[in-house]
Design an enzyme around this catalytic site. Structure first.
Site, PDB file in Angstrom:
ATOM      1  N   ARG B  18     -16.118   7.913  21.768  1.00  0.00           N
ATOM      2  CA  ARG B  18     -15.511   7.291  22.949  1.00  0.00           C
ATOM      3  C   ARG B  18     -14.978   5.886  22.608  1.00  0.00           C
ATOM      4  O   ARG B  18     -13.777   5.683  22.462  1.00  0.00           O
ATOM      5  CB  ARG B  18     -16.546   7.231  24.091  1.00  0.00           C
ATOM      6  CG  ARG B  18     -15.963   7.069  25.481  1.00  0.00           C
ATOM      7  CD  ARG B  18     -15.549   5.632  25.835  1.00  0.00           C
ATOM      8  NE  ARG B  18     -16.652   4.671  25.707  1.00  0.00           N
ATOM      9  CZ  ARG B  18     -16.487   3.371  25.805  1.00  0.00           C
ATOM     10  NH1 ARG B  18     -15.282   2.840  26.003  1.00  0.00           N
ATOM     11  NH2 ARG B  18     -17.517   2.544  25.655  1.00  0.00           N
ATOM     12  N   ASP B  19     -15.863   4.921  22.412  1.00  0.00           N
ATOM     13  CA  ASP B  19     -15.392   3.544  22.207  1.00  0.00           C
ATOM     14  C   ASP B  19     -14.635   3.417  20.888  1.00  0.00           C
ATOM     15  O   ASP B  19     -13.702   2.620  20.762  1.00  0.00           O
ATOM     16  CB  ASP B  19     -16.582   2.574  22.224  1.00  0.00           C
ATOM     17  CG  ASP B  19     -16.154   1.134  22.530  1.00  0.00           C
ATOM     18  OD1 ASP B  19     -14.983   0.918  22.881  1.00  0.00           O
ATOM     19  OD2 ASP B  19     -16.996   0.230  22.403  1.00  0.00           O
ATOM     20  N   HIS B 209     -25.020  -3.205  23.355  1.00  0.00           N
ATOM     21  CA  HIS B 209     -23.804  -2.626  22.752  1.00  0.00           C
ATOM     22  C   HIS B 209     -23.046  -3.774  22.085  1.00  0.00           C
ATOM     23  O   HIS B 209     -22.382  -4.556  22.758  1.00  0.00           O
ATOM     24  CB  HIS B 209     -22.997  -1.980  23.893  1.00  0.00           C
ATOM     25  CG  HIS B 209     -21.638  -1.482  23.547  1.00  0.00           C
ATOM     26  ND1 HIS B 209     -21.333  -0.139  23.477  1.00  0.00           N
ATOM     27  CD2 HIS B 209     -20.473  -2.126  23.288  1.00  0.00           C
ATOM     28  CE1 HIS B 209     -20.056   0.015  23.184  1.00  0.00           C
ATOM     29  NE2 HIS B 209     -19.498  -1.170  23.067  1.00  0.00           N
ATOM     30  N   HIS B 211     -20.376  -5.430  19.236  1.00  0.00           N
ATOM     31  CA  HIS B 211     -19.217  -5.262  18.360  1.00  0.00           C
ATOM     32  C   HIS B 211     -19.385  -6.234  17.192  1.00  0.00           C
ATOM     33  O   HIS B 211     -20.004  -7.287  17.334  1.00  0.00           O
ATOM     34  CB  HIS B 211     -17.927  -5.555  19.131  1.00  0.00           C
ATOM     35  CG  HIS B 211     -17.517  -4.421  20.023  1.00  0.00           C
ATOM     36  ND1 HIS B 211     -16.282  -3.814  19.941  1.00  0.00           N
ATOM     37  CD2 HIS B 211     -18.185  -3.766  21.001  1.00  0.00           C
ATOM     38  CE1 HIS B 211     -16.200  -2.844  20.844  1.00  0.00           C
ATOM     39  NE2 HIS B 211     -17.333  -2.796  21.508  1.00  0.00           N
ATOM     40  N   CYS B 242     -10.593  -3.738  18.085  1.00  0.00           N
ATOM     41  CA  CYS B 242     -10.644  -4.667  19.207  1.00  0.00           C
ATOM     42  C   CYS B 242      -9.224  -4.812  19.753  1.00  0.00           C
ATOM     43  O   CYS B 242      -8.347  -5.290  19.046  1.00  0.00           O
ATOM     44  CB  CYS B 242     -11.179  -6.009  18.726  1.00  0.00           C
ATOM     45  SG  CYS B 242     -11.282  -7.242  20.034  1.00  0.00           S
ATOM     46  N   ASN B 251     -17.075  -1.611  17.078  1.00  0.00           N
ATOM     47  CA  ASN B 251     -18.523  -1.533  17.245  1.00  0.00           C
ATOM     48  C   ASN B 251     -19.240  -1.715  15.913  1.00  0.00           C
ATOM     49  O   ASN B 251     -18.678  -1.440  14.862  1.00  0.00           O
ATOM     50  CB  ASN B 251     -18.916  -0.139  17.769  1.00  0.00           C
ATOM     51  CG  ASN B 251     -18.321   0.186  19.121  1.00  0.00           C
ATOM     52  OD1 ASN B 251     -17.274   0.813  19.204  1.00  0.00           O
ATOM     53  ND2 ASN B 251     -18.971  -0.252  20.175  1.00  0.00           N
TER      54      ASN B 251
END
Lengths: 302, 302
Positions: B18-19, B209, B211, B242, B251
């Site tokens: 997802r991310d 979470h 990054h 990003c 991440n």
């Protein structure tokens, strides 16, 4: 933890011109001088400029004498040279360096592969080397490499590292640094070794040299800051690599270290935008994309 | 510090599909399914599989329904979906998800640019959204993004974050996660926010979470581990990026997180070599070199 007293200041030693460049394809003497001169304008107070090693072993450092003769030396900056043995120390002193670092690997296999002799042989030369440097009015740091692990032997026991340190102290070294040569350290390992060292040699100045080979570099710095360590090596742009893992990253990037320290309110004297600019220069000089995240991401706010 | 009790186990949520993928050039539905299925075999227990967002906003997730219908679901794995609003929650529930995450940015400017509404508007919808999910037998996590800083507004005060959390708790969310959306966190900021949150809501499950946009990802994890946090997001291979800094990393990489935790003796249930293999697959699927250091460096000992 919120009750920890972090150091108010940290002394950063920029090792990109030495540990960085010796793990890159060779660049010209002029390019090395340009990088060192640019670094001298970032506010960093210590630069490890060259090493005096055998040119067949590390051709990237074959022009150490010429590089050093051409650097525009800033009186506010302390420049140092790394040496692997007595012969290197003689060359460094003859070139005019007064701040020397001698590197000895805690792992016997690594020491043999790195400088072609046993750890014991390296240690046996330390008293003479120390006498030589001090007689010339210089200072000598002992850098213990593979302090948190060896790519050949695996774990390196804390006692083994302390045994090497003991020999250095007996030889009269002025300070100590630990090198995580292939990036095997994690925070609890850092804590254990620093605490054991402080306990055995509370007065001995201690610096730490981390590689980011497995991404744990700044986590290791943070664990050391919690113990009050205030002396770290770093390489502009994350210049360099790991001879044991092609394509892997090298030293922690100076601008990442400065970003972390600045955000924590810890003074380094380094101007972050100037260091990011120097990282851009380093990237152009070696002609490849470097691993520094801060170089990519830039300032936190647009 | 040596007197800290780290958690014995950590629950890792893999957010690469997802991310990660929403910040890469679009890949095929089949490739997404292949990645999720490969991740399911690494021992990771939680996978954020897709998000239900407007396809014009994030075209990379336009095929969320089809991806989910084709995944070979492993009963040992909990799959979840991220939603930005009520409409997304309806779609996620209709697709059969029972574990939902709703994301709200603590920074008003970021929330407007990210999902085209104010933070207050997002929060106003939470009670209805929570009721909907619970009526369907599901669970709802509130993810507060820009929890440690906003690329537009800069610092985000702890009180602002806690105000968002308060509204989530009032709406009945089951758990909470904080997102360092653009990698602005450093360890002392992590410590401050986690301690303030624990103090206000001691029973609320909390995940983090991070990054690695500025290299501090694992340092932040380490600071959180010292406080006993045992729930972290990570992305295989460091997949992603990003949107505010082209070329910057995304991440924290799952295999870097697992390397750190394993070396600390903390159990994740994840097989590190299998996760490194999945990272290699992720790299092939997106067709670019990913930022994971552990993927490059491999095992610590040759």
């Amino acid at each position: 933890m919120s009750d920890v007293a972090f150091p108010a200041k940290v002394s950063v030693r920029e090792v990109g011109p030495r540990d960085g460049l010796q793990n890159e394809d060779p660049i010209s003497t002029a390019a090395k001088v340009e990088l060192i001169d640019a670094l001298g304008k970032t506010g960093v107070r210590r630069i490890e400029a060259v090493s005096f090693v055998h040119p067949k072993a590390i051709p990237q450092m074959a022009d150490a004498d010429e590089v050093w003769s051409r650097v525009v030396r800033d009186p506010a900056v302390r420049y140092s040279a790394l040496v692997p043995n007595l012969r290197g120390a003689e060359r460094a002193l003859a070139a005019g360096f007064t701040e020397l670092e001698v590197v000895v690997s805690a792992s016997d296999t690594h020491n043999r592969r790195n400088i072609n002799r046993s750890t014991e042989e390296s240690l046996g030369e330390l008293p003479e080397l120390s006498t030589l440097v001090h007689a010339a009015g210089g200072t000598l740091q002992l850098i213990v490499s593979t302090a948190w692990g060896c790519p050949y032997e695996g774990d390196v026991p804390v006692d083994r590292v302390l045994w090497v340190v003991e020999r250095g102290v007996a030889a009269g070294v002025d300070s100590l640094a630990y090198g995580d040569t292939t990036g095997m350290a994690t925070p609890p390992r850092v804590t254990r070794l620093v605490e054991a060292t402080r306990s055995a040699h509370p007065e001995l100045p201690l610096g730490l040299h981390f590689h980011n080979t497995r991404g744990t570099g700044l986590a290791n710095v943070y664990a050391a800051l919690e113990l009050g360590v205030d002396d770290f090596d770093a390489s502009v742009g994350g210049l360099g690599g790991c001879p044991y893992a092609p394509g892997a990253s090298g030293n922690i990037a100076t601008e990442e270290l400065v970003y972390l320290l600045e955000d924590m309110g810890i003074d380094t004297g380094i101007d972050l935008p100037a260091m990011i600019e120097a990282a851009g220069l380093a990237e152009r000089l070696v002609g490849r994309k470097l691993d520094s995240q801060v170089l990519r991401a830039g300032p936190a706010v647009r």
